[in-house]
Design an enzyme around this catalytic site. Structure first.
Site, PDB file in Angstrom:
ATOM      1  N   HIS A  34       0.829  -1.251   0.128  1.00 65.17           N
ATOM      2  CA  HIS A  34       0.104   0.058   0.110  1.00 65.17           C
ATOM      3  C   HIS A  34       0.706   1.224  -0.062  1.00 65.17           C
ATOM      4  O   HIS A  34       2.076   1.318   0.397  1.00 65.17           O
ATOM      5  CB  HIS A  34      -0.924   0.058   1.313  1.00 65.17           C
ATOM      6  CG  HIS A  34      -0.311   0.357   2.422  1.00 65.17           C
ATOM      7  ND1 HIS A  34      -0.239   1.469   3.209  1.00 65.17           N
ATOM      8  CD2 HIS A  34       0.071  -0.725   3.503  1.00 65.17           C
ATOM      9  CE1 HIS A  34       0.760   1.106   4.358  1.00 65.17           C
ATOM     10  NE2 HIS A  34       0.580   0.029   4.604  1.00 65.17           N
ATOM     11  N   ASP A  36      -0.608   4.499   1.107  1.00 64.85           N
ATOM     12  CA  ASP A  36      -1.055   5.418   1.833  1.00 64.85           C
ATOM     13  C   ASP A  36      -0.419   5.458   3.143  1.00 64.85           C
ATOM     14  O   ASP A  36       0.472   4.684   3.482  1.00 64.85           O
ATOM     15  CB  ASP A  36      -2.618   5.468   2.089  1.00 64.85           C
ATOM     16  CG  ASP A  36      -2.905   3.943   2.900  1.00 64.85           C
ATOM     17  OD1 ASP A  36      -2.154   3.089   2.521  1.00 64.85           O
ATOM     18  OD2 ASP A  36      -3.904   3.880   3.787  1.00 64.85           O
ATOM     19  N   ASP A  67       6.414   2.136   5.666  1.00 64.15           N
ATOM     20  CA  ASP A  67       4.943   1.592   5.779  1.00 64.15           C
ATOM     21  C   ASP A  67       4.212   2.418   4.763  1.00 64.15           C
ATOM     22  O   ASP A  67       3.364   2.970   5.258  1.00 64.15           O
ATOM     23  CB  ASP A  67       4.405   1.702   7.281  1.00 64.15           C
ATOM     24  CG  ASP A  67       3.150   1.025   7.515  1.00 64.15           C
ATOM     25  OD1 ASP A  67       2.704   0.255   6.556  1.00 64.15           O
ATOM     26  OD2 ASP A  67       2.466   1.291   8.527  1.00 64.15           O
ATOM     27  N   GLU A 101      -5.056   1.281   2.876  1.00 62.37           N
ATOM     28  CA  GLU A 101      -4.804   0.174   4.019  1.00 62.37           C
ATOM     29  C   GLU A 101      -4.799   0.557   5.479  1.00 62.37           C
ATOM     30  O   GLU A 101      -5.318  -0.111   6.264  1.00 62.37           O
ATOM     31  CB  GLU A 101      -3.407  -0.374   3.739  1.00 62.37           C
ATOM     32  CG  GLU A 101      -3.201  -1.628   4.640  1.00 62.37           C
ATOM     33  CD  GLU A 101      -2.285  -1.269   5.998  1.00 62.37           C
ATOM     34  OE1 GLU A 101      -2.322  -2.151   6.698  1.00 62.37           O
ATOM     35  OE2 GLU A 101      -1.932  -0.233   6.194  1.00 62.37           O
ATOM     36  N   GLU A 102      -4.418   1.919   5.811  1.00 62.64           N
ATOM     37  CA  GLU A 102      -4.299   2.612   6.901  1.00 62.64           C
ATOM     38  C   GLU A 102      -5.743   2.883   7.425  1.00 62.64           C
ATOM     39  O   GLU A 102      -5.975   3.193   8.551  1.00 62.64           O
ATOM     40  CB  GLU A 102      -3.521   3.853   6.987  1.00 62.64           C
ATOM     41  CG  GLU A 102      -1.962   3.432   6.701  1.00 62.64           C
ATOM     42  CD  GLU A 102      -1.314   2.570   7.772  1.00 62.64           C
ATOM     43  OE1 GLU A 102      -1.948   2.199   8.556  1.00 62.64           O
ATOM     44  OE2 GLU A 102      -0.124   2.527   7.536  1.00 62.64           O
ATOM     45  N   ASP A 130       4.257  -5.787   3.894  1.00 62.27           N
ATOM     46  CA  ASP A 130       3.970  -4.577   4.845  1.00 62.27           C
ATOM     47  C   ASP A 130       4.232  -5.355   6.248  1.00 62.27           C
ATOM     48  O   ASP A 130       3.258  -5.504   6.983  1.00 62.27           O
ATOM     49  CB  ASP A 130       2.361  -4.613   4.627  1.00 62.27           C
ATOM     50  CG  ASP A 130       1.736  -3.393   5.574  1.00 62.27           C
ATOM     51  OD1 ASP A 130       2.545  -2.491   5.923  1.00 62.27           O
ATOM     52  OD2 ASP A 130       0.715  -3.238   5.437  1.00 62.27           O
TER      53      ASP A 130
END
Length: 156
Positions: A34, A36, A67, A101-102, A130
């Site tokens: 991801h 974001d 991340d 994702e977050e 991740d």
């Protein structure tokens, strides 16, 4: 889309699906990542803005670099290196890169269901890039995730 409390619909960012290679002799590996970052403000304790590489006392900081933008880029760089060296790809690559994702991967489950018979039908392995680092100098290789169960059931 996501419906806001005031009733307005907010479009979700697209999930990027990419693939390279269709050699039936090679396994197909799907890489997930991801791009974001955690939704936080500087008032919450963050020192830099997301998506802005910032130098502080001779060190470079990039929010979301580990991340999870760094691991996503690592796989893309691996493909680029194979191509630059004119080496045969050892696997067929598929990429799933999302931007929610977050916030709980909103919309991802629906996409997976919609694409399971097409895009994901030939996937042999999935790599989720991740994870965390154990320290500033020591990365971790995660070989299992909490909440996952892998099994095979045969019914006769």
């Amino acid at each position: 889309s996501l419906q806001l409390p005031d009733g307005k619909d907010l479009p979700l960012p697209p999930v990027i699906l990419g693939e390279l290679g269709k050699d039936p002799q090679n396994p197909t590996v799907c890489f997930y990542g991801h791009v974001d970052v955690q939704p936080a403000k500087k008032e919450d304790g963050w020192k830099t803005d997301p998506y802005m590489l910032t130098e502080i006392n001779g060190n470079l900081y990039g929010r979301g670099a580990t991340d999870n933008k760094g691991p996503v880029l690592a796989w893309i760089n691996a493909v680029e290196t194979f191509r630059a060296l004119k080496l045969a790809m050892p696997v067929n690559f598929k990429f799933v890169i999302e931007g929610m994702e977050e916030a709980g991967s909103l919309g991802l489950e629906k996409l997976l269901e919609e694409e399971k018979q097409c895009f994901f039908s030939d996937v042999d392995y999935i790599v989720i890039s991740d994870n965390l680092w154990l320290s500033n100098r020591k990365p971790a290789l995660t070989y299992g995730s909490r909440g996952n169960a892998c099994f095979c059931v045969e019914v006769k």
